[in-house]
Design an enzyme around this catalytic site. Structure first.
Site, short mmCIF file in Angstrom:
data_model
loop_
_atom_site.label_atom_id
_atom_site.label_comp_id
_atom_site.label_asym_id
_atom_site.label_seq_id
_atom_site.Cartn_x
_atom_site.Cartn_y
_atom_site.Cartn_z
CG ASP A 220 41.33 45.92 43.23
OD1 ASP A 220 42.36 45.39 43.66
OD2 ASP A 220 40.56 45.34 42.43
CG ASP A 224 39.46 44.50 37.34
OD1 ASP A 224 40.57 45.03 37.16
OD2 ASP A 224 39.15 43.91 38.40
NE ARG A 276 47.32 42.41 38.48
CZ ARG A 276 46.37 41.90 39.26
NH1 ARG A 276 45.16 42.44 39.25
NH2 ARG A 276 46.64 40.87 40.03
#
Length: 397
Positions: A220, A224, A276
């Site tokens: 993924d 995070d 990101r």
């Protein structure tokens, strides 16, 4: 005339001898500490302020807790992780049992031992976690002096915990996990829902410092920071070979992330990173003195009106494709009060930065968090040691 010339020659030779003697005396009687200090100062010119704090100490192994005084940015100093009552725990066993951790394993140290603990590793090892590892508050995982890989299955989670340092680990090839039960902080069995394949995931966490880790090739993302997590410093890490690198903010509907404050500094993004770096929702990110070696979609992006200050970074655009650093969700841009600013950044290969907003957001650093921002031209030098450092008896940090 010949006598005069001879006397001049003798005088010149005598002067040279006196100069040489004076030089020898200065060298002999100059304190070794002063010479060492000058050498130390010279050696530190290619280190950022965090690394200068501990890497110039040749005896760092006998004073590992010095590291806790070196953090800056929104995490602030991590001295809550040191002091009275600190337990020094050594990982000797690379195996993992999610429900009944064995003494000597990483999970035992991170979950079964209460209070402050400083976790180190007896030797280099590869750890394959059977289930996500939930790290308890006041935990330091210090990988210096060993080559520690956490790879091949589950990875790390910081859930409703604070005062955590993760330093010097290599985390990669993380895989998604089905709902399961694991041993959690305080020696309590916890139920964990579906977990995406992130290297490190923060959920409602605070005061966390992630430094000198190498993260890559997870199913993924790599990192995070979600669900109200705040006061985070992400520094000196190497992010590479990944599509989605770093997410700050849970989702567009989670308004608690308005209070999120994250410092992203001295990191090396690349090669082969797509997007990101970071992507932020709602909160505030100070992205400073990082090196970007290309991107495919974008480097820094966001939605839900975040505030981002990009300061003194070095952006090297890809040779072909998108050269714009930023991305913003178009549906928010028309209605939101964006603050997306670039200050002192350096752009190569046609890189550009689209700014939005009326003024830059205030940093709000306190005395323990503040740090000097280096010139963007020195970023390549200051990030050359990003990622887990090889520190052994033969190789100094």
């Amino acid at each position: 005339m010949h006598i005069t010339m001879a006397l001049q020659g003798i005088t010149k030779i005598a002067f040279l001898w006196r100069f040489a003697l004076a030089l020898v005396i200065v060298m002999l009687f100059t304190p070794k500490a002063t010479l060492a200090k000058r050498s130390k100062k010279k050696a530190g010119l290619d280190m950022n302020v965090i690394d200068q704090c501990w890497r110039l100490n040749p005896n760092w192994r006998s004073n590992r807790q010095q590291l806790a005084t070196c953090s800056v940015g929104f995490a602030g100093k991590m001295t809550n992780n040191t002091g009275r009552g600190l337990i020094q725990y050594v990982v000797t066993d690379s195996s993992d049992n999610p429900l009944n951790p064995k003494p000597g394993t990483l999970r035992y140290g991170a979950t079964m031992i209460g209070g402050k603990k400083w976790i180190t590793f007896q030797r280099s090892m590869n750890i394959k976690l059977e289930k996500p590892l939930l790290i308890s508050s006041f935990t330091t995982i210090d990988g210096r002096g060993a080559e520690v890989h956490i790879a091949g299955n589950a990875c790390l989670m910081i859930y409703k915990a604070s005062n955590i340092i993760i330093h010097g680990l290599r985390i990669h090839h993380c895989k998604p996990q089905a709902p399961s039960s694991v041993m959690g902080p305080g020696s309590k069995i916890m139920t964990v829902g579906q977990v995406d394949a992130d290297a490190i995931r923060l959920v409602t966490a605070s005061k966390v410092w992630l430094d000198h880790n190498t993260l890559y090739k997870c199913n993924d993302g790599l990192l995070d920071v979600t669900r109200g997590s705040t006061d985070i410093t992400i520094s000196n890490n190497w992010f590479r070979n990944q599509d989605k690198v770093m997410l700050l903010g849970h989702d567009d509907g989670y308004m608690r992330d308005k209070n999120m404050k994250v410092t992203v500094m001295y990191n090396y993004f690349g090669p082969n990173c797509n997007q990101r770096m970071p992507r932020i929702r709602y909160g505030y990110a100070h992205v400073v003195n990082n090196l970007y070696q290309g991107w495919m979609q974008y480097a820094i992006g966001g939605s839900m009106n975040p505030s981002v200050k990009s300061q003194a970074n070095h952006f090297i655009a890809p040779k072909s494709g998108n050269k714009e650093v930023t991305w913003r969700k178009s549906t928010d841009e028309k209605t939101g009060s964006w603050k997306f600013f670039s200050v002192g950044d350096v752009f190569e290969n046609g890189a550009s930065f689209a700014q939005l907003g009326t003024s830059g957001a205030k940093l709000g650093y306190n005395r323990e968090q503040v740090f000097p921002v280096a010139n963007a031209r020195s970023v390549k030098l200051l990030t050359k040691s990003s990622g887990a450092i090889r520190c052994t008896s033969r190789f100094r940090c």
